[in-house]
Design a protein around this motif. Sequence first.
Motif, PDB file in Angstrom:
ATOM      1  N   PRO A   1     102.980  67.215 130.961  1.00 14.01           N
ATOM      2  CA  PRO A   1     103.443  68.516 131.203  1.00 14.01           C
ATOM      3  C   PRO A   1     103.576  68.762 132.718  1.00 14.01           C
ATOM      4  O   PRO A   1     102.978  68.228 133.411  1.00 14.01           O
ATOM      5  CB  PRO A   1     102.469  69.314 130.543  1.00 14.01           C
ATOM      6  CG  PRO A   1     101.425  68.615 129.447  1.00 14.01           C
ATOM      7  CD  PRO A   1     101.458  67.148 130.184  1.00 14.01           C
TER       8      PRO A   1
ATOM      9  N   ASP B   1     104.627  74.285 133.156  1.00 15.28           N
ATOM     10  CA  ASP B   1     104.124  74.572 131.851  1.00 15.28           C
ATOM     11  C   ASP B   1     102.843  75.392 131.726  1.00 15.28           C
ATOM     12  O   ASP B   1     102.019  75.155 132.670  1.00 15.28           O
ATOM     13  CB  ASP B   1     104.010  73.080 131.260  1.00 15.28           C
ATOM     14  CG  ASP B   1     105.221  72.579 130.586  1.00 15.28           C
ATOM     15  OD1 ASP B   1     105.811  73.175 130.093  1.00 15.28           O
ATOM     16  OD2 ASP B   1     105.140  71.187 131.213  1.00 15.28           O
ATOM     17  N   SER B   2     102.593  76.164 130.889  1.00 15.94           N
ATOM     18  CA  SER B   2     101.424  77.132 130.891  1.00 15.94           C
ATOM     19  C   SER B   2     100.270  76.683 130.027  1.00 15.94           C
ATOM     20  O   SER B   2     100.586  76.025 129.151  1.00 15.94           O
ATOM     21  CB  SER B   2     101.922  78.387 130.178  1.00 15.94           C
ATOM     22  OG  SER B   2     100.899  79.407 130.253  1.00 15.94           O
ATOM     23  N   PRO B   3      98.919  76.707 130.795  1.00 15.29           N
ATOM     24  CA  PRO B   3      98.780  77.404 131.803  1.00 15.29           C
ATOM     25  C   PRO B   3      98.977  76.236 132.990  1.00 15.29           C
ATOM     26  O   PRO B   3      98.275  75.651 132.974  1.00 15.29           O
ATOM     27  CB  PRO B   3      97.137  77.786 131.693  1.00 15.29           C
ATOM     28  CG  PRO B   3      96.862  77.035 130.294  1.00 15.29           C
ATOM     29  CD  PRO B   3      97.915  76.297 129.933  1.00 15.29           C
TER      30      PRO B   3
ATOM     31  N   GLU C   1      97.708  76.176 135.986  1.00 16.34           N
ATOM     32  CA  GLU C   1      96.256  75.678 136.766  1.00 16.34           C
ATOM     33  C   GLU C   1      95.876  74.528 136.157  1.00 16.34           C
ATOM     34  O   GLU C   1      95.414  73.631 137.002  1.00 16.34           O
ATOM     35  CB  GLU C   1      95.585  76.732 136.586  1.00 16.34           C
ATOM     36  CG  GLU C   1      95.590  78.174 137.393  1.00 16.34           C
ATOM     37  CD  GLU C   1      96.418  79.194 136.491  1.00 16.34           C
ATOM     38  OE1 GLU C   1      96.972  78.805 135.438  1.00 16.34           O
ATOM     39  OE2 GLU C   1      96.589  80.158 136.936  1.00 16.34           O
ATOM     40  N   ILE C   2      95.923  74.083 134.804  1.00 17.58           N
ATOM     41  CA  ILE C   2      95.421  72.850 134.198  1.00 17.58           C
ATOM     42  C   ILE C   2      96.186  71.496 134.556  1.00 17.58           C
ATOM     43  O   ILE C   2      95.905  70.679 134.891  1.00 17.58           O
ATOM     44  CB  ILE C   2      94.980  73.067 132.807  1.00 17.58           C
ATOM     45  CG1 ILE C   2      94.339  71.665 132.328  1.00 17.58           C
ATOM     46  CG2 ILE C   2      96.160  73.066 131.938  1.00 17.58           C
ATOM     47  CD1 ILE C   2      92.951  71.784 132.488  1.00 17.58           C
ATOM     48  N   HIS C   3      97.504  71.988 134.576  1.00 18.46           N
ATOM     49  CA  HIS C   3      98.437  70.929 134.673  1.00 18.46           C
ATOM     50  C   HIS C   3      98.511  70.359 136.254  1.00 18.46           C
ATOM     51  O   HIS C   3      98.803  69.543 136.530  1.00 18.46           O
ATOM     52  CB  HIS C   3      99.917  71.360 134.206  1.00 18.46           C
ATOM     53  CG  HIS C   3      99.717  71.647 132.766  1.00 18.46           C
ATOM     54  ND1 HIS C   3     100.287  72.651 132.249  1.00 18.46           N
ATOM     55  CD2 HIS C   3      99.418  70.852 131.700  1.00 18.46           C
ATOM     56  CE1 HIS C   3      99.981  72.706 130.730  1.00 18.46           C
ATOM     57  NE2 HIS C   3      99.385  71.556 130.417  1.00 18.46           N
TER      58      HIS C   3
ATOM     59  N   MET D   1      87.251  73.518 135.801  1.00 20.00           N
ATOM     60  CA  MET D   1      88.677  73.388 135.787  1.00 20.00           C
ATOM     61  C   MET D   1      88.561  71.659 135.585  1.00 20.00           C
ATOM     62  O   MET D   1      89.433  71.078 134.904  1.00 20.00           O
ATOM     63  CB  MET D   1      89.363  73.733 137.023  1.00 20.00           C
ATOM     64  CG  MET D   1      90.880  73.333 136.485  1.00 20.00           C
ATOM     65  SD  MET D   1      91.504  74.491 135.216  1.00 20.00           S
ATOM     66  CE  MET D   1      91.893  75.788 135.920  1.00 20.00           C
TER      67      MET D   1
ATOM     68  N   LEU E   1      87.723  70.521 132.172  1.00 24.22           N
ATOM     69  CA  LEU E   1      88.676  70.742 131.240  1.00 24.22           C
ATOM     70  C   LEU E   1      89.869  69.908 131.600  1.00 24.22           C
ATOM     71  O   LEU E   1      90.575  69.365 130.533  1.00 24.22           O
ATOM     72  CB  LEU E   1      89.199  72.119 131.437  1.00 24.22           C
ATOM     73  CG  LEU E   1      88.208  73.214 130.881  1.00 24.22           C
ATOM     74  CD1 LEU E   1      88.552  74.575 131.208  1.00 24.22           C
ATOM     75  CD2 LEU E   1      88.090  73.159 129.460  1.00 24.22           C
TER      76      LEU E   1
ATOM     77  N   ASP F   1      89.093  66.624 130.127  1.00 23.70           N
ATOM     78  CA  ASP F   1      89.379  66.857 128.384  1.00 23.70           C
ATOM     79  C   ASP F   1      90.802  66.664 128.342  1.00 23.70           C
ATOM     80  O   ASP F   1      91.112  66.329 127.148  1.00 23.70           O
ATOM     81  CB  ASP F   1      88.559  68.173 128.065  1.00 23.70           C
ATOM     82  CG  ASP F   1      87.215  68.332 128.139  1.00 23.70           C
ATOM     83  OD1 ASP F   1      86.498  67.096 128.383  1.00 23.70           O
ATOM     84  OD2 ASP F   1      86.538  69.252 127.995  1.00 23.70           O
ATOM     85  N   ALA F   2      91.620  67.616 128.743  1.00 26.23           N
ATOM     86  CA  ALA F   2      93.099  67.710 128.630  1.00 26.23           C
ATOM     87  C   ALA F   2      93.539  66.119 128.861  1.00 26.23           C
ATOM     88  O   ALA F   2      94.578  65.930 128.107  1.00 26.23           O
ATOM     89  CB  ALA F   2      93.644  68.495 129.608  1.00 26.23           C
TER      90      ALA F   2
ATOM     91  N   GLN G   1      95.616  64.323 125.931  1.00 24.48           N
ATOM     92  CA  GLN G   1      97.044  63.925 126.037  1.00 24.48           C
ATOM     93  C   GLN G   1      97.505  62.518 125.869  1.00 24.48           C
ATOM     94  O   GLN G   1      98.494  62.074 125.396  1.00 24.48           O
ATOM     95  CB  GLN G   1      97.485  64.245 127.408  1.00 24.48           C
ATOM     96  CG  GLN G   1      98.877  64.166 128.170  1.00 24.48           C
ATOM     97  CD  GLN G   1      99.692  65.119 127.317  1.00 24.48           C
ATOM     98  OE1 GLN G   1      99.386  66.238 127.101  1.00 24.48           O
ATOM     99  NE2 GLN G   1     100.913  64.827 127.160  1.00 24.48           N
TER     100      GLN G   1
END
Lengths: 312, 312
Positions: free
Chosen positions: B26, B30-32, B34-36, B112, B115, B118-119, B123
């Motif tokens: 992403p 792409d929202s959010p 901050e994570i991307h 963050m 997370l 985790d993301a 993914q």
Amino acid sequence: MTAEELKQYLEERRLLIDEALDRYLPGTGDSPKEIHEAVRYSVFAGGKRLRPILILAAAEAAGGQVEQALAAAAAIELIHTYSLIHDDLPAMDDDDYRRGRLTCHKVYGEAMAILAGDALLTQAFILLSTAIPPCPPLVKGEWGDLEGVPGPEARLTVIQEIAQAAGSKGMVGGQVVDMLHEDREVDLPTLTYLHEHKTGALIRVCLRVGGILASAGSEQMEALTRYGERIGLAFQIVDDILDLEGSLEALGKRAGSDLRKKKATFPALLGIEESRRWAHRLVSEAKQTVAVFGDRGVALQAIAEFVVMRRG
Amino acid sequence: MTAEELKQYLEERRLLIDEALDRYLPGTGDSPKEIHEAVRYSVFAGGKRLRPILILAAAEAAGGQVEQALAAAAAIELIHTYSLIHDDLPAMDDDDYRRGRLTCHKVYGEAMAILAGDALLTQAFILLSTAIPPCPPLVKGEWGDLEGVPGPEARLTVIQEIAQAAGSKGMVGGQVVDMLHEDREVDLPTLTYLHEHKTGALIRVCLRVGGILASAGSEQMEALTRYGERIGLAFQIVDDILDLEGSLEALGKRAGSDLRKKKATFPALLGIEESRRWAHRLVSEAKQTVAVFGDRGVALQAIAEFVVMRRG
């Protein structure tokens, strides 16, 4: 379904899922035993198993078999448990208790809790890629569009949908938004977005996965999806109300913990009465939506009712 | 392949993989967002892309196409990156720098970083379930047992093998054993077990995934697996030696950090010379193993050489 029948239904299903989880998880005799102890401590911490129960109920509503959906149901519970372990970490919500028991990191330490979460998320995909039976449901439903065999393509779709619901545009994304808004004013659209992702995405996908594994047609899939979206949001609104009103006995964590952390909640934005009305409206819409399944949808009807009536 | 040719080959492959990672992840829009941002900061932190390069090289050795293996290659790099982010956390190895840059949690905070890991893990499974092309390799190889089509069953097998290699009996299990033995005496069997799981399992599975996606036969799969096991262990032995000898410029982290943390290493147990001899022996066995692929195996031969000769 009477309240007593629902209670019995939920209890039977919970036992079925606990048995599956026990069968699918590595044992504490498997090396390294420390991680499998931590994983099992958190998985068998007395959850209601609402998400896996929804998968089974959706599969049955669409004319499928419980056996076909049991591995996916267990996998969703593993993902749910991983998210709780990581959410409870000191760097995140910093919770010492959940459901009245010490959280994973309080018992096994932070490093092991991080790894237990990682292991659970990964284990979910081991299950999804190995344990969903390739055999067709034995009974063909009355719906013309049942394809019968949840073959490998259907299993890939299940993996895809669950991964997307759990990922950075789903559950993890919701957790990010939650974290970014701690101690900040939040408006209703943001709060709704937050919960539709943090808890809603995983609940929604439970319904869809049940449908896919029962080879549901597109009309059925749509009904299940809309039901999932509505009860997911209703579940969170009720959670907020319970947190405000609840007690240590009922919830297993100190009541009002959202308030102590200054977390935005639906009752804080709308008031308790308006929040309660909204939850009831969502549940009533959810029930209408699955009326299309007739008698096979009674469990989904009763579960929707349970979501607003529960006291813990 | 000369050293110069290998250098060019590795650089070309690195660019190909970086391009794929950029396409598959992403965007920061792409929202959010901050994570991307956090995810991309860590993924594009200057890694060598050794693991994805191994997948592509294995697929080609077995007569497959690079395009068929690119999504799986990207997925493995996401899993590798997630493991680095979580390993660097304060509760784990507590590293401020990696490859000369601040680690994810130093830039984006602990929550963050948890997370983002985790993301990334999630993914990887989105990619594996959606982005592996269902089409057959265009060219049939000289091996009689090529099945041609990495159909949905093969893709499920890839997901299964990767999840198992990354899980509590693979990479996560190795990390657990590593953590449990910090500041403790470790013997050679334990250290070998630790690395065969913590880094070895993921490297080994790269070779197998490349083979599966090229519809490799059982003899080819066995050769790739043995190669992967040997260079995986050799890679770790050389890593230990480099950590002892290295400098901030070469490694991007302070040299001797294992020593400072009192981590057990191969040179500490065996001495530098004996460790080096062992690494060379493993690499020589690895090269013999893939001789079966003839000309198509030259890249694997050269990469094995690179594993012992590298200086960072």
